[in-house]
Scaffold this active site. Sequence first.
Site, mmCIF file in Angstrom:
data_model
loop_
_atom_site.group_PDB
_atom_site.id
_atom_site.type_symbol
_atom_site.label_atom_id
_atom_site.label_comp_id
_atom_site.label_asym_id
_atom_site.label_seq_id
_atom_site.Cartn_x
_atom_site.Cartn_y
_atom_site.Cartn_z
ATOM 1 N N LYS A 1 -75.744 47.257 19.210
ATOM 2 C CA LYS A 1 -75.230 48.161 18.176
ATOM 3 C C LYS A 1 -75.532 49.601 18.595
ATOM 4 O O LYS A 1 -76.686 49.938 18.904
ATOM 5 C CB LYS A 1 -75.953 47.847 16.861
ATOM 6 C CG LYS A 1 -75.063 47.772 15.644
ATOM 7 C CD LYS A 1 -75.854 47.209 14.478
ATOM 8 C CE LYS A 1 -75.181 47.497 13.163
ATOM 9 N NZ LYS A 1 -76.001 47.061 12.038
HETATM 10 O O1 G3P Z 1 -76.459 47.016 8.607
HETATM 11 C C1 G3P Z 1 -75.493 47.971 8.310
HETATM 12 C C2 G3P Z 1 -75.137 48.047 6.853
HETATM 13 O O2 G3P Z 1 -74.659 46.796 6.412
HETATM 14 C C3 G3P Z 1 -76.197 48.635 5.984
HETATM 15 O O3 G3P Z 1 -75.954 48.436 4.639
HETATM 16 O O4 G3P Z 1 -76.826 48.326 2.354
HETATM 17 O O5 G3P Z 1 -78.049 49.714 4.042
HETATM 18 O O6 G3P Z 1 -75.837 50.444 3.152
HETATM 19 P P1 G3P Z 1 -76.703 49.286 3.488
#
Ligand code: G3P
Length: 218
Positions: free
Chosen positions: A83
Site C-alpha cells: 500500500k
Molecule cells: O484502511 C483504509 C480505510 O478503510 C480507513 O478507514 O475508517 O479509518 O476512515 P477509516
Amino acid sequence: MKFFVDTADIAEIRDLADTGLLDGVTTNPSLIAKSGRQFLDLVAEICDVVNGPVSAEVASTDFETMLAEAHKIAKISHRVAVKVPLTPAGLKVCKIISSEGTMVNVTLCFSPAQAILAAKAGASFVSPFVGRLDDIGQDGMGIIKDICEIYNNYDAFKTEVLVASIRNPMHIVKAARLGAHVVTAPASVLKQLFNHPLTDKGLSQFVDDWKKTGQSIL
Ligand code: G3P
C-alpha cells in the site's frame, strides 16, 4: 464483488475467514498501531490465514525509503499488496514495483482525478475513502460512481476499485450497485450484512413448526 476486512486484529481475521466469504485483508499504520503487533510478523501471519490479497502499507513518504520498504514488504508473500499513498513519490513507487509483478494498493484517494493517476501508475487496487469524504460533508459514493465510470471507459485500466473507509452496510450495497470490484470494511460492518429482523422471526417460526411434525431429517 470481493470482501476484504479492514483490520490488523488476527482473531477477527481468523473468525471472518471461517465464514468462507472473506477475499482479502487491508491494514494501515493506524490499525497496526492499535494491534500492538510487530508489523512484518503480523503481515506474514495474516498471509498464512487468508487466501487472497493482504494490503500492507509503507511507513515513509520519500521515494527512496518508500521503495526500499516496498521491496521488503513484498518479500513477505506473493499475496501482499504493497500500500502506497497517493502522492507523486507513492505513484512512482507504484509504477516500479507493479512492473516487477508486485500488487499495489494506492491509498488515500479522495478524487476521480487521483484515481486516474493510480490506474496510469499500474496499481492493482485504488482505495477511495468514502467515509472520510462523508465525514466532511462531501459525497463519498459520488466519487465511486465517477471512478467506476472512468475505468470502464478504458480497457487499458486494469486497476480494481477498492471502496475503503466504509462506515455501514449501505455503503457496501451502494458500492455493489455501482459495480465496484472490492469493498474493505471493519469486521463489525461485514457482520451486519447478515442481519434482518424478518430472517430471525421467520427462522424461529420454521423451527417451532418443524418441531410439531415430530420428524428428523438425519
Ligand atoms: O484502511 C483504509 C480505510 O478503510 C480507513 O478507514 O475508517 O479509518 O476512515 P477509516
